[in-house]
Design a protein around this motif. Structure first.
Motif, mmCIF file in Angstrom:
data_model
loop_
_atom_site.group_PDB
_atom_site.id
_atom_site.type_symbol
_atom_site.label_atom_id
_atom_site.label_comp_id
_atom_site.label_asym_id
_atom_site.label_seq_id
_atom_site.Cartn_x
_atom_site.Cartn_y
_atom_site.Cartn_z
ATOM 1 N N THR A 1 59.013 41.689 47.248
ATOM 2 C CA THR A 1 57.885 42.609 47.377
ATOM 3 C C THR A 1 56.815 42.303 46.346
ATOM 4 O O THR A 1 57.113 42.054 45.175
ATOM 5 C CB THR A 1 58.376 44.058 47.209
ATOM 6 O OG1 THR A 1 59.422 44.313 48.154
ATOM 7 C CG2 THR A 1 57.235 45.043 47.436
ATOM 8 N N LEU A 2 55.556 42.329 46.763
ATOM 9 C CA LEU A 2 54.436 42.111 45.859
ATOM 10 C C LEU A 2 54.114 43.422 45.151
ATOM 11 O O LEU A 2 53.940 44.469 45.802
ATOM 12 C CB LEU A 2 53.223 41.623 46.648
ATOM 13 C CG LEU A 2 52.004 41.197 45.829
ATOM 14 C CD1 LEU A 2 52.323 39.956 45.002
ATOM 15 C CD2 LEU A 2 50.828 40.914 46.760
ATOM 16 N N LEU A 3 54.062 43.406 43.827
ATOM 17 C CA LEU A 3 53.793 44.634 43.070
ATOM 18 C C LEU A 3 52.894 44.328 41.887
ATOM 19 O O LEU A 3 52.861 43.212 41.371
ATOM 20 C CB LEU A 3 55.105 45.285 42.630
ATOM 21 C CG LEU A 3 56.076 44.436 41.776
ATOM 22 C CD1 LEU A 3 55.873 44.735 40.292
ATOM 23 C CD2 LEU A 3 57.519 44.714 42.176
ATOM 24 N N ASP A 4 52.174 45.355 41.450
ATOM 25 C CA ASP A 4 51.263 45.249 40.316
ATOM 26 C C ASP A 4 51.975 45.787 39.080
ATOM 27 O O ASP A 4 52.239 46.991 38.982
ATOM 28 C CB ASP A 4 49.985 46.037 40.608
ATOM 29 C CG ASP A 4 48.931 45.889 39.502
ATOM 30 O OD1 ASP A 4 49.228 45.186 38.501
ATOM 31 O OD2 ASP A 4 47.853 46.475 39.635
ATOM 32 N N VAL B 1 53.179 40.484 40.414
ATOM 33 C CA VAL B 1 54.440 39.734 40.412
ATOM 34 C C VAL B 1 55.178 40.078 41.694
ATOM 35 O O VAL B 1 54.775 40.979 42.435
ATOM 36 C CB VAL B 1 55.308 40.076 39.180
ATOM 37 C CG1 VAL B 1 54.621 39.681 37.896
ATOM 38 C CG2 VAL B 1 55.677 41.561 39.172
ATOM 39 N N THR B 2 56.258 39.356 41.979
ATOM 40 C CA THR B 2 57.090 39.663 43.140
ATOM 41 C C THR B 2 58.477 40.068 42.676
ATOM 42 O O THR B 2 58.975 39.582 41.653
ATOM 43 C CB THR B 2 57.209 38.452 44.077
ATOM 44 O OG1 THR B 2 57.767 37.349 43.355
ATOM 45 C CG2 THR B 2 55.857 38.038 44.630
ATOM 46 N N GLY B 3 59.105 40.953 43.421
ATOM 47 C CA GLY B 3 60.449 41.380 43.067
ATOM 48 C C GLY B 3 60.728 42.771 43.580
ATOM 49 O O GLY B 3 60.014 43.315 44.433
ATOM 50 N N SER C 1 61.849 48.924 42.244
ATOM 51 C CA SER C 1 62.736 49.868 41.538
ATOM 52 C C SER C 1 63.403 49.208 40.333
ATOM 53 O O SER C 1 63.520 49.818 39.268
ATOM 54 C CB SER C 1 63.797 50.403 42.499
ATOM 55 O OG SER C 1 64.599 49.338 42.994
ATOM 56 N N GLN C 2 63.812 47.932 40.470
ATOM 57 C CA GLN C 2 64.478 47.262 39.364
ATOM 58 C C GLN C 2 63.512 46.942 38.229
ATOM 59 O O GLN C 2 63.844 47.116 37.056
ATOM 60 C CB GLN C 2 65.167 45.987 39.864
ATOM 61 C CG GLN C 2 66.363 46.252 40.768
ATOM 62 C CD GLN C 2 67.104 44.975 41.149
ATOM 63 O OE1 GLN C 2 66.846 43.914 40.600
ATOM 64 N NE2 GLN C 2 68.032 45.094 42.098
ATOM 65 N N VAL C 3 62.320 46.444 38.556
ATOM 66 C CA VAL C 3 61.346 46.167 37.499
ATOM 67 C C VAL C 3 60.922 47.475 36.821
ATOM 68 O O VAL C 3 60.744 47.522 35.596
ATOM 69 C CB VAL C 3 60.123 45.416 38.072
ATOM 70 C CG1 VAL C 3 59.045 45.235 37.004
ATOM 71 C CG2 VAL C 3 60.542 44.069 38.629
ATOM 72 N N GLY C 4 60.781 48.516 37.631
ATOM 73 C CA GLY C 4 60.476 49.825 37.032
ATOM 74 C C GLY C 4 61.590 50.293 36.111
ATOM 75 O O GLY C 4 61.324 50.909 35.058
ATOM 76 N N GLU D 1 59.553 41.843 24.631
ATOM 77 C CA GLU D 1 58.606 41.096 25.451
ATOM 78 C C GLU D 1 59.267 40.699 26.777
ATOM 79 O O GLU D 1 60.238 39.937 26.793
ATOM 80 C CB GLU D 1 58.123 39.858 24.713
ATOM 81 C CG GLU D 1 57.082 39.057 25.500
ATOM 82 C CD GLU D 1 56.650 37.793 24.758
ATOM 83 O OE1 GLU D 1 55.609 37.844 24.096
ATOM 84 O OE2 GLU D 1 57.388 36.785 24.834
ATOM 85 N N LEU D 2 58.731 41.204 27.876
ATOM 86 C CA LEU D 2 59.206 40.860 29.217
ATOM 87 C C LEU D 2 58.209 39.882 29.840
ATOM 88 O O LEU D 2 57.014 40.157 29.897
ATOM 89 C CB LEU D 2 59.289 42.123 30.078
ATOM 90 C CG LEU D 2 59.558 41.910 31.579
ATOM 91 C CD1 LEU D 2 60.950 41.343 31.811
ATOM 92 C CD2 LEU D 2 59.364 43.225 32.347
ATOM 93 N N ARG D 3 58.705 38.725 30.258
ATOM 94 C CA ARG D 3 57.868 37.710 30.890
ATOM 95 C C ARG D 3 58.362 37.476 32.314
ATOM 96 O O ARG D 3 59.529 37.129 32.508
ATOM 97 C CB ARG D 3 57.904 36.402 30.120
ATOM 98 C CG ARG D 3 57.106 36.426 28.827
ATOM 99 C CD ARG D 3 57.184 35.102 28.087
ATOM 100 N NE ARG D 3 56.212 35.065 26.996
ATOM 101 C CZ ARG D 3 54.982 34.591 27.089
ATOM 102 N NH1 ARG D 3 54.577 34.072 28.239
ATOM 103 N NH2 ARG D 3 54.156 34.606 26.060
ATOM 104 N N LEU D 4 57.463 37.633 33.288
ATOM 105 C CA LEU D 4 57.793 37.411 34.697
ATOM 106 C C LEU D 4 56.781 36.431 35.294
ATOM 107 O O LEU D 4 55.604 36.436 34.906
ATOM 108 C CB LEU D 4 57.756 38.733 35.476
ATOM 109 C CG LEU D 4 58.777 39.793 35.080
ATOM 110 C CD1 LEU D 4 58.542 41.065 35.876
ATOM 111 C CD2 LEU D 4 60.193 39.293 35.290
ATOM 112 N N PRO D 5 57.217 35.589 36.227
ATOM 113 C CA PRO D 5 56.273 34.653 36.863
ATOM 114 C C PRO D 5 55.257 35.407 37.702
ATOM 115 O O PRO D 5 55.592 36.347 38.420
ATOM 116 C CB PRO D 5 57.175 33.767 37.721
ATOM 117 C CG PRO D 5 58.426 34.542 37.913
ATOM 118 C CD PRO D 5 58.586 35.409 36.701
ATOM 119 N N THR D 6 53.999 35.003 37.589
ATOM 120 C CA THR D 6 52.937 35.654 38.358
ATOM 121 C C THR D 6 52.858 35.045 39.746
ATOM 122 O O THR D 6 53.447 33.997 40.041
ATOM 123 C CB THR D 6 51.585 35.494 37.623
ATOM 124 O OG1 THR D 6 50.606 36.285 38.306
ATOM 125 C CG2 THR D 6 51.138 34.037 37.636
#
Length: 467
Positions: free
Chosen positions: A328-331, A356-358, A361-364, A461-466
């Motif tokens: 899922t695409l999310l901001d 980012v994609t993912g 609920s988990q990124v939140g 620091e959380l880094r996720l691929p854009t």
């Protein structure tokens, strides 16, 4: 039998023996053919030499009776243009392969001169011997002994006696004897050589596969004893078997660590669940006996804490099972604003959309866990910053608390780890929030690390691929 040939050693031995057998048969056939060809050529050379010797005597005017035909090893026939046998070896009893089976000479019907019409049938001049030689195979009986021969036929123009053909034979007895001896030697030596090859291959493969048997035996004992602390023996070589042993031990190490982590997780989960369940049971038992002492708020708090703990354990179980995040695409900036809303000490700073994609609920959950952890340790302020950094989106949660000692900056991401063990479970968490946050980050192709914040507290620091 099937068990025997089911082993690698037996198949290797059989394969090597078959390859060598095919090679030996091919080499033996080539040797025999070459030997026979050479010996037949030698017999043909001998026969041609004898035939040309007789032809030279005829060209010189030698009479039939004066020809040197006494060599018993070389049967000779002299035939005129009409096919009449005019001279032959004295002890010749039978002959085949020369075109005429006669062995007793007969006088020619009449003398033939060089001016006869038949002279037109040949290009030879009187006294000339033909340069070409014809070869045939046959047999002859000389003085009671029958042998196979290689016959050479040479034409000679004798002038007054016309065109004559000399047939002389070279014995093939040496060829047959040599080929027979070589064949017998090969038939005797090949089985012995194959036996040696099979035995050597069996012993070599046994020695080479001995470490494999050691690995198999040790693995069987590990399986029977369920003792994952044991390791298979590693041979001191640098071949495939040594690499297999090392890989097996690495697998055992990983399996042991996984099992120990699972056992520790079950034990810690049981321990963490026991406290709220026991507290809730106590309150309910007290309320059952004395309703006026019911602590409803405490019971609700324990129930909520138990619910959160169960949700965390369920999420960890799904992550351990290899659940992949949705695409899922999310901001991330908008998600950070949502998670920071309603938290008095939290300040959210963004520089625009950061997609980012993912799993939303988990990124939140990651952001919420980081903010919850910061709220437990911050003194006055928490800053949540979202920014783009090349092909990555970075979310930083900084607080002004005591920070995390450098020696513990990896340990805090382990499950059920709390640096302040004296902290009560009511005030602190179960030690799963940061472990869940890192697992989710890694499942999304990102990283989660901690270092010192500018204000001296902790900065996660959380880094996720854009996108």
């Amino acid at each position: 039998m099937s068990r025997l040939f089911g082993s690698v050693r037996a198949r290797a031995t059989l394969g090597a023996t078959l390859v060598v057998a095919v090679a030996l048969v091919a080499a033996g056939a080539a040797v025999l053919l070459s030997l026979r060809s050479n010996l037949v050529d030698q017999a043909g050379t001998k026969a041609e030499r004898a035939a040309r010797n007789i032809a030279a005597q005829l060209a010189a005017g030698q009479t039939y009776e004066a020809l040197d035909l006494d060599d018993e090893d070389t049967p000779v026939q002299v035939v005129d243009a009409d096919g009449t046998l005019v001279a032959a070896s004295p002890d010749l009893e039978r002959i085949t392969g020369t075109g005429t089976a006669e062995v007793t000479p007969r006088a020619p019907a009449e003398s033939r001169g060089t001016g006869d019409d038949d002279d037109d049938d040949t290009a030879l001049e009187p006294g000339e011997i033909a340069s070409d030689t014809d070869f045939t195979d046959g047999s002859a009986t000389v003085d009671g002994t029958t042998e196979d021969y290689r016959f050479a036929a040479v034409e000679v123009d004798t002038g007054d006696r016309g065109l004559l053909t000399v047939h002389a034979g070279g014995s093939l007895d040496a060829e047959q004897s040599a080929v027979s001896t070589a064949t017998t030697g090969m038939l005797t030596g090949f089985p012995l050589l194959l036996g040696v090859v099979g035995a050597v291959t069996w012993l070599v493969t046994r020695r080479a596969l001995r470490p494999v048997e050691g690995i198999r035996r040790e693995m069987a004992e590990i399986t029977a004893s369920e003792d994952l602390s044991r390791r298979v023996p590693e041979p001191g070589t640098h071949d495939e078997i040594a690499r297999l042993a090392r890989t097996t031990n690495e697998t055992l190490c990983a399996l042991q660590a996984s099992v120990e982590r699972q056992r520790r997780f079950v034990a810690d989960a049981s321990h963490e669940l026991r406290s709220p369940i026991a507290s809730l049971r106590t309150q309910l038992e007290v309320a059952s006996a004395h309703p006026e002492f019911l602590d409803l708020d405490g019971a609700v708090a324990d129930t909520v804490r138990l619910q959160h703990l169960a949700a965390d354990l369920l999420l960890l179980a799904r992550l351990d099972a290899g659940e992949r995040p949705t695409g899922t695409l999310l901001d991330l900036a908008a998600l950070a604003a949502e998670e920071g809303a309603g938290r008095a000490a939290v300040t959210v700073v963004t520089d625009g959309p950061a997609q980012v994609t993912g799993s939303r609920s988990q990124v939140g959950r990651v952001l919420a866990n980081l903010l919850n952890n910061a709220e437990r340790h911050a003194r006055t302020a928490i800053t949540l910053t979202v920014r783009r950094d090349g092909d990555r989106v970075v979310a930083e949660v900084a607080d002004d608390g005591d920070g995390v000692p450098e020696a513990d900056r990896e340990r805090i991401f382990e499950r059920f780890v709390r640096l302040d063990e004296a902290r009560s479970r009511d005030d602190g968490g179960a030690g799963l929030g940061l472990a869940i946050a890192r697992d989710v980050a890694e499942r999304h192709g990102g990283t989660l690390t901690v270092r010192e914040a500018p204000d001296g507290g902790a900065l996660f620091e959380l880094r996720l691929p854009t996108v």
